[in-house]
Design an enzyme around this catalytic site. Structure first.
Site, PDB file in Angstrom:
ATOM      1  N   GLU A  97       0.758  -1.295  -0.056  1.00  0.00           N
ATOM      2  CA  GLU A  97       0.084  -0.043  -0.245  1.00  0.00           C
ATOM      3  C   GLU A  97       1.081   1.311   0.012  1.00  0.00           C
ATOM      4  O   GLU A  97       1.785   1.268   0.488  1.00  0.00           O
ATOM      5  CB  GLU A  97      -0.848   0.134   1.365  1.00  0.00           C
ATOM      6  N   ASP A  98       0.351   2.214  -0.543  1.00  0.00           N
ATOM      7  CA  ASP A  98       1.159   3.641  -0.332  1.00  0.00           C
ATOM      8  C   ASP A  98       0.797   4.159   0.864  1.00  0.00           C
ATOM      9  O   ASP A  98       1.851   4.850   1.459  1.00  0.00           O
ATOM     10  CB  ASP A  98       0.393   4.657  -1.349  1.00  0.00           C
ATOM     11  N   ASP A 101      -4.755   4.617   6.073  1.00  0.00           N
ATOM     12  CA  ASP A 101      -5.330   5.849   6.819  1.00  0.00           C
ATOM     13  C   ASP A 101      -6.451   5.498   7.943  1.00  0.00           C
ATOM     14  O   ASP A 101      -5.847   5.124   9.073  1.00  0.00           O
ATOM     15  CB  ASP A 101      -5.957   6.699   5.842  1.00  0.00           C
ATOM     16  N   PHE A 151      -2.682  16.590   4.552  1.00  0.00           N
ATOM     17  CA  PHE A 151      -2.932  16.274   2.882  1.00  0.00           C
ATOM     18  C   PHE A 151      -1.617  15.996   2.440  1.00  0.00           C
ATOM     19  O   PHE A 151      -0.888  16.758   1.811  1.00  0.00           O
ATOM     20  CB  PHE A 151      -3.505  17.350   2.178  1.00  0.00           C
ATOM     21  N   ARG A 164       1.034  12.122  -8.320  1.00  0.00           N
ATOM     22  CA  ARG A 164       1.695  10.521  -7.941  1.00  0.00           C
ATOM     23  C   ARG A 164       3.133  10.585  -8.256  1.00  0.00           C
ATOM     24  O   ARG A 164       3.805   9.717  -7.910  1.00  0.00           O
ATOM     25  CB  ARG A 164       0.722   9.675  -8.752  1.00  0.00           C
TER      26      ARG A 164
HETATM   27  C1  PRP Z   1      -5.937   5.135  -0.791  1.00  0.00           C
HETATM   28  C2  PRP Z   1      -4.738   4.492  -0.377  1.00  0.00           C
HETATM   29  C3  PRP Z   1      -5.389   3.019   0.202  1.00  0.00           C
HETATM   30  C4  PRP Z   1      -6.365   3.897   0.947  1.00  0.00           C
HETATM   31  C5  PRP Z   1      -6.075   4.012   2.376  1.00  0.00           C
HETATM   32  O1  PRP Z   1      -6.513   4.717  -1.967  1.00  0.00           O
HETATM   33  O2  PRP Z   1      -4.037   3.929  -1.639  1.00  0.00           O
HETATM   34  O3  PRP Z   1      -5.652   2.178  -0.827  1.00  0.00           O
HETATM   35  O4  PRP Z   1      -6.769   5.098   0.221  1.00  0.00           O
HETATM   36  O5  PRP Z   1      -7.407   4.562   3.152  1.00  0.00           O
HETATM   37  P1  PRP Z   1      -7.935   3.970   4.477  1.00  0.00           P
HETATM   38  O6  PRP Z   1      -7.091   3.288   5.178  1.00  0.00           O
HETATM   39  O7  PRP Z   1      -8.698   4.960   5.107  1.00  0.00           O
HETATM   40  O8  PRP Z   1      -8.915   2.738   3.839  1.00  0.00           O
HETATM   41  P2  PRP Z   1      -7.436   5.539  -2.953  1.00  0.00           P
HETATM   42  O9  PRP Z   1      -8.822   4.990  -2.789  1.00  0.00           O
HETATM   43  O10 PRP Z   1      -7.506   7.020  -2.769  1.00  0.00           O
HETATM   44  O11 PRP Z   1      -7.127   5.143  -4.304  1.00  0.00           O
HETATM   45  P3  PRP Z   1      -5.880   5.315  -5.191  1.00  0.00           P
HETATM   46  O12 PRP Z   1      -4.783   4.296  -4.571  1.00  0.00           O
HETATM   47  O13 PRP Z   1      -6.001   4.999  -6.587  1.00  0.00           O
HETATM   48  O14 PRP Z   1      -5.382   6.813  -4.937  1.00  0.00           O
END
Ligand code: PRP
Length: 175
Positions: A97-98, A101, A151, A164
């Site tokens: 994961e990146d 949250d 952010f 990105r």
């Molecule tokens: C982001 C991130 C994680 C998730 C984390 O993805 O890459 O997958 O949110 O949030 P959480 O812990 O609150 O569930 P996003 O849905 O923004 O998609 P992306 O990776 O395409 O930017």
């Protein structure tokens, strides 16, 4: 919105931390086969840098789940937009994961891999973690950096799909 971008973690720090994580992962799996599953799109930059630093062969796959829609706050409603291509039954899976949250995405994906995909082992690796935002307890085995509840963009993380490609971690500051 008018905003500026401020660097939070520079490129050199990110790159050297990724090397450390890769060495840990390499040591922990000790030659056992591992499938790195990146969650699209955010994980792509981190995953590609991470696997290049792992000296044993790894398998790569991707999954796309969405919990956010157009909102900036997680709704907790996770949808699978693209499943993995490979059959992961009996495999060692490392979810990449990146950012973590609320933890809701990861909680859902871990559950899915265990119950539906029948994986053998599951571990998790994230470049960034925002502990202050956590809503569910999830086990994260490898964390690059803990970051404040701001952010965050860069290294895979976007602001309105942009930034990105930023080769460092930054914060968006409204002006
Ligand atoms: C982001 C991130 C994680 C998730 C984390 O993805 O890459 O997958 O949110 O949030 P959480 O812990 O609150 O569930 P996003 O849905 O923004 O998609 P992306 O990776 O395409 O930017």
């Amino acid at each position: 919105m008018k905003y500026r971008i401020e660097s939070l973690i520079d490129r050199q720090k990110v790159e050297s931390r990724i090397k450390e994580l890769a060495k840990e992962i390499e040591k922990d799996y000790a030659g056992e086969e591992v499938v790195c599953v990146g969650l699209l799109k955010g994980s792509v930059i981190f995953l590609s840098d991470l696997v290049k630093e792992i000296e044993t062969p790894v398998i790569i796959d991707f999954m796309n789940v969405s919990s956010y829609g157009s909102e900036t706050v997680s709704s907790g409603d996770v949808k699978i937009l693209k499943d993995t291509d490979l059959d992961l039954r009996g495999k060692n899976v490392l979810i990449v994961e990146d950012i973590i949250d609320t933890g809701l995405t990861l909680e859902y994906v871990i559950d899915y891999f265990k119950k539906v995909k029948g994986v053998k082992t599951i571990k998790t690796c994230t470049l960034l973690s925002k502990p202050d935002r956590r809503r569910v307890q999830v086990d994260v085995d490898y964390i690059g950096f803990e970051v404040p509840d701001k952010f965050i963009i860069g290294y895979g993380l976007d602001y309105d799909q942009k930034y990105r490609n930023l080769p460092y971690i930054a914060v968006v500051i409204p002006e």
